[in-house]
Design a protein around this motif. Sequence first.
Motif, PDB file in Angstrom:
ATOM      1  N   UNK A  47       0.844  -1.150   0.051  1.00 10.57           N
ATOM      2  CA  UNK A  47       0.069   0.000  -0.275  1.00 10.57           C
ATOM      3  C   UNK A  47       0.790   1.311   0.127  1.00 10.57           C
ATOM      4  N   UNK A  48       1.845   1.128   0.877  1.00  9.79           N
ATOM      5  CA  UNK A  48       2.868   2.331   0.920  1.00  9.79           C
ATOM      6  C   UNK A  48       3.463   2.676  -0.417  1.00  9.79           C
ATOM      7  N   UNK A  49       3.740   1.771  -1.151  1.00 10.47           N
ATOM      8  CA  UNK A  49       4.489   1.799  -2.641  1.00 10.47           C
ATOM      9  C   UNK A  49       3.629   2.345  -3.555  1.00 10.47           C
ATOM     10  N   UNK A  76       3.820   6.161  -5.398  1.00  9.74           N
ATOM     11  CA  UNK A  76       3.644   6.065  -6.889  1.00  9.74           C
ATOM     12  C   UNK A  76       2.662   7.011  -7.370  1.00  9.74           C
ATOM     13  N   UNK A  77       1.330   7.049  -6.828  1.00  7.77           N
ATOM     14  CA  UNK A  77       0.342   7.740  -6.820  1.00  7.77           C
ATOM     15  C   UNK A  77       0.551   9.315  -6.887  1.00  7.77           C
ATOM     16  N   UNK A  78       1.392   9.677  -5.831  1.00 11.91           N
ATOM     17  CA  UNK A  78       1.815  10.856  -5.526  1.00 11.91           C
ATOM     18  C   UNK A  78       2.985  11.434  -6.455  1.00 11.91           C
ATOM     19  N   UNK A  79       3.665  10.477  -7.077  1.00 16.26           N
ATOM     20  CA  UNK A  79       4.607  10.759  -7.957  1.00 16.26           C
ATOM     21  C   UNK A  79       4.029  11.015  -9.392  1.00 16.26           C
ATOM     22  N   UNK A  98       2.621  -0.202 -14.191  1.00 16.53           N
ATOM     23  CA  UNK A  98       3.501  -0.908 -14.664  1.00 16.53           C
ATOM     24  C   UNK A  98       4.705  -0.955 -13.568  1.00 16.53           C
ATOM     25  N   UNK A  99       5.032   0.386 -12.858  1.00 14.52           N
ATOM     26  CA  UNK A  99       5.692   0.557 -11.910  1.00 14.52           C
ATOM     27  C   UNK A  99       5.730  -0.374 -10.533  1.00 14.52           C
ATOM     28  N   UNK A 100       4.340  -0.373 -10.271  1.00  9.06           N
ATOM     29  CA  UNK A 100       3.648  -0.955  -9.080  1.00  9.06           C
ATOM     30  C   UNK A 100       4.084  -2.812  -9.422  1.00  9.06           C
ATOM     31  N   UNK A 149      -5.219  -4.778  -8.197  1.00 10.42           N
ATOM     32  CA  UNK A 149      -5.661  -3.764  -8.978  1.00 10.42           C
ATOM     33  C   UNK A 149      -6.643  -2.774  -8.249  1.00 10.42           C
ATOM     34  N   UNK A 150      -7.602  -3.239  -7.278  1.00 10.85           N
ATOM     35  CA  UNK A 150      -8.335  -2.488  -6.549  1.00 10.85           C
ATOM     36  C   UNK A 150      -7.748  -1.237  -5.761  1.00 10.85           C
ATOM     37  N   UNK A 151      -6.493  -1.882  -5.094  1.00 12.93           N
ATOM     38  CA  UNK A 151      -5.743  -1.002  -4.263  1.00 12.93           C
ATOM     39  C   UNK A 151      -5.076  -0.007  -5.097  1.00 12.93           C
ATOM     40  N   UNK A 152      -4.456  -0.455  -6.341  1.00 16.98           N
ATOM     41  CA  UNK A 152      -3.903   0.614  -6.997  1.00 16.98           C
ATOM     42  C   UNK A 152      -4.708   1.911  -7.744  1.00 16.98           C
ATOM     43  N   UNK A 153      -5.867   1.357  -8.061  1.00 19.73           N
ATOM     44  CA  UNK A 153      -6.858   2.483  -8.474  1.00 19.73           C
ATOM     45  C   UNK A 153      -7.336   3.307  -7.230  1.00 19.73           C
ATOM     46  N   UNK A 154      -7.593   2.848  -6.156  1.00 18.60           N
ATOM     47  CA  UNK A 154      -7.948   3.367  -5.018  1.00 18.60           C
ATOM     48  C   UNK A 154      -7.038   4.545  -4.533  1.00 18.60           C
ATOM     49  N   UNK A 155      -5.631   3.976  -4.470  1.00 16.65           N
ATOM     50  CA  UNK A 155      -4.606   4.807  -4.207  1.00 16.65           C
ATOM     51  C   UNK A 155      -4.386   6.150  -5.084  1.00 16.65           C
ATOM     52  N   UNK A 156      -4.501   5.686  -6.361  1.00 23.67           N
ATOM     53  CA  UNK A 156      -4.244   6.683  -7.538  1.00 23.67           C
ATOM     54  C   UNK A 156      -5.511   7.769  -7.558  1.00 23.67           C
ATOM     55  N   UNK A 157      -6.576   7.435  -7.592  1.00 27.38           N
ATOM     56  CA  UNK A 157      -7.835   8.282  -7.534  1.00 27.38           C
ATOM     57  C   UNK A 157      -7.833   9.022  -6.222  1.00 27.38           C
TER      58      UNK A 157
END
Length: 416
Positions: free
Chosen positions: A126-128, A132-135, A159-161, A371-379
């Motif tokens: 999650x931290x990663x 990356x979302x902030x970046x 891709x980075x994740x 996938x859910x976590x990545x999208x949640x972090x980004x948005x």
Amino acid sequence: MGTRIMDDAARLLAQPPSYTDEPALHRALAHLRPHAPVSWVEAPGYRPFWAITKHADIMDIERQNDLFTNDPRPLLTIAAADDALRAQMEAGIGLSTLIHMDDPHHRDMRKIGADWFRPKAMRALKARCDELAKMYVGQMVERGSEVDFAQEIAVNYPLYVILSLLGLPESDFPRMLKLTQELFGGDDTELQRGGSTDDMLAVLLDFFTYFASLTASRREHPTEDLTSAIANATIDGQPLSDMDTASYYVIVASAGHDTTSAGIAGGLLELVRNPAELRRLQNDPSLMGTAVEEMIRCVTPVKEFMRTAQADTEVRGVPIAKGESVLLSYVSANRDEDVFDDPMRFDVGRDPNKHLSFGYGVHFCLGAALARMEMNSFFTELVPRIKDIELAGEPELSATTFVGGIKHLPIWYSLR
């Protein structure tokens, strides 16, 4: 076997360009669901199949994984590609991923990566994802007010994740991106390496060669990453074959990336097209979980999988003969009027949301939680910062019958 139900609308499912015209595709599917939910399709270049368009029927087929198997036809490809891939697998040089397998081999292979996608592992990642979302949101600020969001942000963030999870060197990321786009873009003239079956096999061979070398390295020098776990895994005391290890990497590296990038790009497009829902999400961040599920439903990055009947059976009263294949149209299931109220509406608070974007049953997507976590972090990072956002040109979708979505999304924006 009786009279086959044949409806011309179902032939669109075997035409990759159909997926670039979503209104026309959804009109065809809305016709099929009530009038020909199980339709026989004969399309040039393809072996015939039954198109299954109802949510309930797809779930029933997925439950019966002994009757409807992934092998020998797990996804829709032209007959020549089916034959070439089969020949490669029989020669021990092809790719046989989790989507190609049935139990018990599928179950044993799935266990190898399962722990890396459980809640404990997701918490560690999650931290990663947040970092990356902030970046990448920061990159949007740096780039000014216009960007091709699909190509410059949505493609790179997941891709980075996923490649961080695999432990691949950052210098190899561009190579993995190109191979992934060529693999899933085989029907798209912009993304494909070439239009022939040989070109597609060459992409698979490049994947195989890269990961075979990686396996040898991780077996000699184990590390604390998913790549090493796969390379050093055993089944019944025996190490995995070169084909099984390479295949495992490919499904994680490619499916774990391309599907999520499609979800992110398509999800943002839904917010742009539905400004009231964007404002609703900004005013109530607690809706982020349901908003992400709605993005995944509306985008449906994986368009279909195929199954083959191992005995004479029937679906919705329609006889299906042993050896015949069925196409499970997840795009159609996710707009089924019997399951979703006002299915064409984008609703960030939709609950329940029984979409089938991750499949169902024993083949439910291994990386769904990631996938859910990545999208949640980004948005979660992006949505509160949006002041203004609109299209700066027409979005473009990839031509595909398998995995894909928005490939170009030019936007104008102002961020806080």
